[in-house]
Design an enzyme around this catalytic site. Sequence first.
Site, PDB file in Angstrom:
ATOM      1  N   LYS A  22      24.052  67.570  26.450  1.00 55.59           N
ATOM      2  CA  LYS A  22      24.864  68.709  26.886  1.00 55.59           C
ATOM      3  C   LYS A  22      24.985  69.760  25.793  1.00 55.59           C
ATOM      4  O   LYS A  22      24.859  70.961  26.052  1.00 55.59           O
ATOM      5  CB  LYS A  22      26.248  68.219  27.334  1.00 55.59           C
ATOM      6  CG  LYS A  22      27.147  69.289  27.936  1.00 55.59           C
ATOM      7  CD  LYS A  22      28.174  68.685  28.872  1.00 55.59           C
ATOM      8  CE  LYS A  22      29.264  67.932  28.155  1.00 55.59           C
ATOM      9  NZ  LYS A  22      30.408  68.812  27.786  1.00 55.59           N
ATOM     10  N   SER A  23      25.231  69.324  24.553  1.00 56.76           N
ATOM     11  CA  SER A  23      25.394  70.266  23.451  1.00 56.76           C
ATOM     12  C   SER A  23      24.135  71.098  23.234  1.00 56.76           C
ATOM     13  O   SER A  23      24.196  72.317  23.027  1.00 56.76           O
ATOM     14  CB  SER A  23      25.732  69.509  22.162  1.00 56.76           C
ATOM     15  OG  SER A  23      26.958  68.842  22.264  1.00 56.76           O
ATOM     16  N   ARG A  27      23.318  75.295  23.895  1.00 57.70           N
ATOM     17  CA  ARG A  27      22.799  76.137  22.817  1.00 57.70           C
ATOM     18  C   ARG A  27      21.436  76.718  23.156  1.00 57.70           C
ATOM     19  O   ARG A  27      21.109  77.836  22.750  1.00 57.70           O
ATOM     20  CB  ARG A  27      22.764  75.321  21.510  1.00 57.70           C
ATOM     21  CG  ARG A  27      24.178  75.092  20.943  1.00 57.70           C
ATOM     22  CD  ARG A  27      24.232  73.898  20.002  1.00 57.70           C
ATOM     23  NE  ARG A  27      25.535  73.753  19.343  1.00 57.70           N
ATOM     24  CZ  ARG A  27      26.605  73.213  19.923  1.00 57.70           C
ATOM     25  NH1 ARG A  27      26.536  72.786  21.169  1.00 57.70           N
ATOM     26  NH2 ARG A  27      27.735  73.116  19.257  1.00 57.70           N
ATOM     27  N   GLY A  94      34.698  73.535  27.380  1.00 59.78           N
ATOM     28  CA  GLY A  94      35.208  74.043  26.120  1.00 59.78           C
ATOM     29  C   GLY A  94      34.106  74.592  25.239  1.00 59.78           C
ATOM     30  O   GLY A  94      34.313  75.573  24.505  1.00 59.78           O
ATOM     31  N   ASP A 315      33.140  62.292  21.017  1.00 60.73           N
ATOM     32  CA  ASP A 315      33.070  62.330  22.483  1.00 60.73           C
ATOM     33  C   ASP A 315      32.902  60.948  23.104  1.00 60.73           C
ATOM     34  O   ASP A 315      33.067  60.793  24.315  1.00 60.73           O
ATOM     35  CB  ASP A 315      31.912  63.227  22.940  1.00 60.73           C
ATOM     36  CG  ASP A 315      32.255  64.695  22.849  1.00 60.73           C
ATOM     37  OD1 ASP A 315      33.453  65.019  22.778  1.00 60.73           O
ATOM     38  OD2 ASP A 315      31.328  65.524  22.836  1.00 60.73           O
ATOM     39  N   ARG A 388      34.807  61.892  30.998  1.00 61.65           N
ATOM     40  CA  ARG A 388      34.546  60.732  30.146  1.00 61.65           C
ATOM     41  C   ARG A 388      35.555  59.600  30.399  1.00 61.65           C
ATOM     42  O   ARG A 388      35.207  58.424  30.276  1.00 61.65           O
ATOM     43  CB  ARG A 388      34.519  61.139  28.675  1.00 61.65           C
ATOM     44  CG  ARG A 388      33.434  62.177  28.384  1.00 61.65           C
ATOM     45  CD  ARG A 388      33.037  62.223  26.940  1.00 61.65           C
ATOM     46  NE  ARG A 388      32.255  63.412  26.646  1.00 61.65           N
ATOM     47  CZ  ARG A 388      30.956  63.579  26.928  1.00 61.65           C
ATOM     48  NH1 ARG A 388      30.291  62.606  27.531  1.00 61.65           N
ATOM     49  NH2 ARG A 388      30.335  64.706  26.633  1.00 61.65           N
TER      50      ARG A 388
END
EC number: 2.5.1.19
Length: 429
Positions: A22-23, A27, A94, A315, A388
């Site tokens: 996801k990160s 990006r 977020g 996370d 999560r």
Amino acid sequence: MQSYTVQPAKGVRGEIRVPGDKSISHRSIMFGSIANGVTKVSGFLRGEDALATLEAFRAMGVQIDDDGETVTIVGKGLHGLEEPTDVLDCGNSGTSMRLLTGLLAGQSFFSVLSGDKYLRARPMKRVVGPLSKMGARIGGRAGGEKAPLAIQGSQLKGIEYDSPVSSAQVKSAIMLAGLYADGETVVREPHLSRDHSERMLRAFGANVETFPGGVKVRGGAELTGRDIVVPGDISSAAFFMVAALIVPGAELVIRGVGVNPTRTGIIDILKGMGGDLELLNERDETGEPVADIRVRYSQLKAMEISGEVVPRAIDEFPAICVAASLAQGTTVVRGASELRVKETDRIAAMADNLKRAGVSVVETPDGMEITGVPALKACAADSFGDHRIAMSMMVAGLVAQGETTISDVDCIATSFPGFRELLEGVVQR
């Protein structure tokens, strides 16, 4: 809101792939959009969070095409974004809101960021504060603490900032603003948080330099589009790692997972608890280390979790809590106050759910103490609208004595569409 009932498992076996990180997916869209030329992304996570980022850049005039296999971004360059005609909706993400705040602070136009009720309750001053020191003009509810955020783009100046928290979102927001700032921007943090922004910005041609304890960005360097392969998300793999560790007789191989050292705290912790995890076929894909992970059922033991490993596993703590609930002894978590300000207060949420399952849990301001039990009780669990938490309690349900029902599991779509189907595909009943 949909609920889901989990039956106890007799085994967990097979080989799987989890969705893209996801990160890195976030990006790839952001950096590709402000680069010159074309960026092609394979393995992109088509979850609600990453898609919110994609739609935000489409709203700023970026051509982004998705054929289901590859996402193609026709970059507009560092100063080519267009003023959006409406509020940019970040949904539950977020990452979208905080990183976009940094990027939009240096534009030549006005923009507004908002999101769902959970995101509008999350703290934003942690990025608004340092960005304001750079000259950013940002307004928001509660003095800039809460979204919606209104951003009037302005000329920024580089600063040196000592972050009180180890947060990749805070660091990345300041780095993105630093791309537009005069001079050099320096960010230091107590412990190294995930470094996907540093790696990818360098690959795009940004003037980024890392040093022990921080990163430097020099403004003005143009970015150049490139091809990106997004590895499997270790945060998504974490649920399957824990499932294989706690279901007797289980053995599972998870293919193509990103094992960036700033993200492998989950592996270090589970191994420290006695977990049988092995990295296979280690390799590098577009600047990110990748491996297959083999996991076998293990008798887990309690440990103390604190220090530099915490931001490297931040996370994954809901899943770690499930492992701790079945470990022999009392697992102590310290220095994890960041968990209080995630999609929900994850310390309180996991404590509440594990107590329902018969586990002794003591909350502390920056962590918790979890005393393992031989078996979990069946219970009605609450996701608290947090993906999560929902997935962690579904994994816990695999070893409960009876049916476990989790409320509001729709939130799982923010990061892991298809989770339930993938889990059921490896569970033996």
